[in-house]
Design a protein around this motif. Structure first.
Motif, short mmCIF file in Angstrom:
data_model
loop_
_atom_site.label_atom_id
_atom_site.label_comp_id
_atom_site.label_asym_id
_atom_site.label_seq_id
_atom_site.Cartn_x
_atom_site.Cartn_y
_atom_site.Cartn_z
N ALA A 176 0.84 -1.21 0.00
CA ALA A 176 0.00 0.00 0.00
C ALA A 176 0.87 1.25 0.00
O ALA A 176 0.60 2.21 -0.73
N THR A 177 1.92 1.23 0.80
CA THR A 177 2.83 2.38 0.85
C THR A 177 3.53 2.59 -0.48
O THR A 177 3.62 3.73 -0.97
N LEU A 178 4.01 1.52 -1.08
CA LEU A 178 4.68 1.65 -2.38
C LEU A 178 3.71 2.13 -3.46
O LEU A 178 4.07 2.96 -4.30
N ALA A 179 2.48 1.60 -3.45
CA ALA A 179 1.50 2.05 -4.44
C ALA A 179 1.20 3.54 -4.25
O ALA A 179 1.10 4.29 -5.22
N PHE A 180 1.07 3.98 -3.00
CA PHE A 180 0.81 5.38 -2.71
C PHE A 180 1.94 6.27 -3.21
O PHE A 180 1.70 7.31 -3.83
N VAL A 181 3.18 5.87 -2.98
CA VAL A 181 4.33 6.68 -3.38
C VAL A 181 4.54 6.63 -4.89
O VAL A 181 4.73 7.66 -5.55
N TRP A 182 4.50 5.43 -5.47
CA TRP A 182 4.79 5.30 -6.90
C TRP A 182 3.70 5.92 -7.77
O TRP A 182 3.98 6.43 -8.84
N CYS A 183 2.44 5.87 -7.34
CA CYS A 183 1.37 6.40 -8.18
C CYS A 183 1.41 7.92 -8.26
O CYS A 183 0.77 8.50 -9.13
N GLN A 184 2.16 8.57 -7.40
CA GLN A 184 2.30 10.02 -7.47
C GLN A 184 3.33 10.44 -8.51
O GLN A 184 3.30 11.56 -8.99
N ARG A 185 4.24 9.55 -8.84
CA ARG A 185 5.36 9.90 -9.71
C ARG A 185 5.18 9.49 -11.17
O ARG A 185 5.63 10.20 -12.05
N VAL A 186 4.56 8.35 -11.39
CA VAL A 186 4.45 7.81 -12.76
C VAL A 186 3.03 7.29 -12.99
O VAL A 186 2.30 7.01 -12.04
N PRO A 187 2.65 7.14 -14.26
CA PRO A 187 1.31 6.62 -14.56
C PRO A 187 1.14 5.16 -14.09
O PRO A 187 2.11 4.44 -13.89
N VAL A 188 -0.09 4.75 -13.97
CA VAL A 188 -0.42 3.41 -13.48
C VAL A 188 0.20 2.33 -14.36
O VAL A 188 0.68 1.32 -13.85
N GLY A 189 0.22 2.54 -15.64
CA GLY A 189 0.77 1.55 -16.56
C GLY A 189 2.25 1.30 -16.37
O GLY A 189 2.77 0.29 -16.83
N ARG A 190 2.92 2.19 -15.69
CA ARG A 190 4.36 2.03 -15.45
C ARG A 190 4.65 1.35 -14.11
O ARG A 190 5.49 0.49 -14.01
N TRP A 191 3.93 1.75 -13.04
CA TRP A 191 4.26 1.21 -11.72
C TRP A 191 3.52 -0.07 -11.38
O TRP A 191 4.02 -0.89 -10.61
N LEU A 192 2.33 -0.28 -11.93
CA LEU A 192 1.55 -1.46 -11.56
C LEU A 192 2.23 -2.77 -11.99
O LEU A 192 2.29 -3.71 -11.19
N PRO A 193 2.77 -2.89 -13.21
CA PRO A 193 3.48 -4.13 -13.54
C PRO A 193 4.70 -4.37 -12.65
O PRO A 193 4.99 -5.51 -12.30
N ASP A 194 5.41 -3.30 -12.30
CA ASP A 194 6.56 -3.45 -11.41
C ASP A 194 6.13 -3.95 -10.04
O ASP A 194 6.75 -4.86 -9.46
N LEU A 195 5.08 -3.36 -9.51
CA LEU A 195 4.59 -3.76 -8.19
C LEU A 195 4.05 -5.19 -8.23
O LEU A 195 4.32 -5.98 -7.32
N ALA A 196 3.33 -5.52 -9.28
CA ALA A 196 2.80 -6.88 -9.42
C ALA A 196 3.93 -7.89 -9.58
O ALA A 196 3.88 -8.98 -8.97
N GLY A 197 4.94 -7.55 -10.35
CA GLY A 197 6.08 -8.46 -10.52
C GLY A 197 6.82 -8.69 -9.21
O GLY A 197 7.21 -9.82 -8.90
N GLY A 198 7.02 -7.62 -8.45
CA GLY A 198 7.68 -7.77 -7.16
C GLY A 198 6.85 -8.58 -6.19
O GLY A 198 7.38 -9.41 -5.44
N ALA A 199 5.54 -8.37 -6.20
CA ALA A 199 4.66 -9.13 -5.30
C ALA A 199 4.62 -10.61 -5.68
O ALA A 199 4.67 -11.48 -4.80
N VAL A 200 4.56 -10.89 -6.96
CA VAL A 200 4.55 -12.30 -7.40
C VAL A 200 5.90 -12.96 -7.09
O VAL A 200 5.94 -14.11 -6.63
N GLY A 201 6.99 -12.23 -7.32
CA GLY A 201 8.30 -12.78 -6.97
C GLY A 201 8.43 -13.03 -5.48
O GLY A 201 8.94 -14.08 -5.06
N GLY A 202 7.94 -12.09 -4.67
CA GLY A 202 7.96 -12.29 -3.23
C GLY A 202 7.10 -13.46 -2.80
O GLY A 202 7.46 -14.22 -1.89
N MET A 203 5.95 -13.61 -3.46
CA MET A 203 5.07 -14.73 -3.13
C MET A 203 5.72 -16.06 -3.47
O MET A 203 5.69 -17.00 -2.67
N LEU A 204 6.36 -16.14 -4.63
CA LEU A 204 7.01 -17.39 -5.01
C LEU A 204 8.15 -17.73 -4.05
O LEU A 204 8.31 -18.89 -3.65
N LEU A 205 8.94 -16.73 -3.69
CA LEU A 205 10.00 -16.97 -2.72
C LEU A 205 9.43 -17.39 -1.37
O LEU A 205 9.94 -18.31 -0.72
#
Length: 155
Positions: free
Chosen positions: A54-83
């Motif tokens: 939630a904190t990362l989404a709040f910070v990142w969505c202020q700087r760049v469009p959703v199409g740029r930060w959402l895949p990064d956040l989703a990729g990090g979350a999926v990677g964290g989940m797999l680990l």
């Protein structure tokens, strides 16, 4: 290396995995065999993961469009989940499928639910406050539009 697109994704995945490792070590050292305490620590772990996202989404969505930060956040979350799900049990001295497929998939659903919920919550808060990228762009457009001089109509 920090300018590479994969770097923040990898750091996020490793950070989320670190939260899981800390929770597993707390359970292993402090509450081994106490099912109630283990469940509470697991819920706290998932809540911390949701708050981080939630904190990362709040910070990142202020700087760049959703199409740029959402895949990064989703990729990090999926990677964290797999680990967390595939490597994390080895920290506790188990293996990923030691308690059966039901427990394995319940962890997947819990992790996914808290990750999605945290991300949506962070984005909604930024949008409600008018601090997301799109709201800022619309505000700048409206200010630019209102500052133009009126056109004189010649008759």
């Amino acid at each position: 290396m920090r300018q590479q697109r994969w770097f923040p994704i990898a750091v996020l995945a490793l950070s989320l995995f670190a939260v899981n490792v800390v929770a597993r070590l707390v359970i292993r050292i402090g509450f081994h065999g106490n099912e109630t305490a283990e469940s509470r620590v697991s819920v706290v772990m998932f809540a911390v993961i949701g708050v981080v996202l939630a904190t990362l989404a709040f910070v990142w969505c202020q700087r760049v469009p959703v199409g740029r930060w959402l895949p990064d956040l989703a990729g990090g979350a999926v990677g964290g989940m797999l680990l967390t799900i595939l490597v994390g049990p080895f920290v506790s001295g188990d293996n990923p499928f030691s308690e059966g497929a039901g427990n394995f998939f319940s962890q997947v659903w819990l992790y996914g639910g808290f990750a999605i919920g945290g991300t949506v919550l962070g984005y909604w808060i930024a949008t409600a406050l008018g601090r997301d990228y799109r709201s800022k762009a619309l505000r700048a457009y409206a200010e630019k539009r209102n500052t133009r001089p009126r056109r004189v109509v010649g008759r």
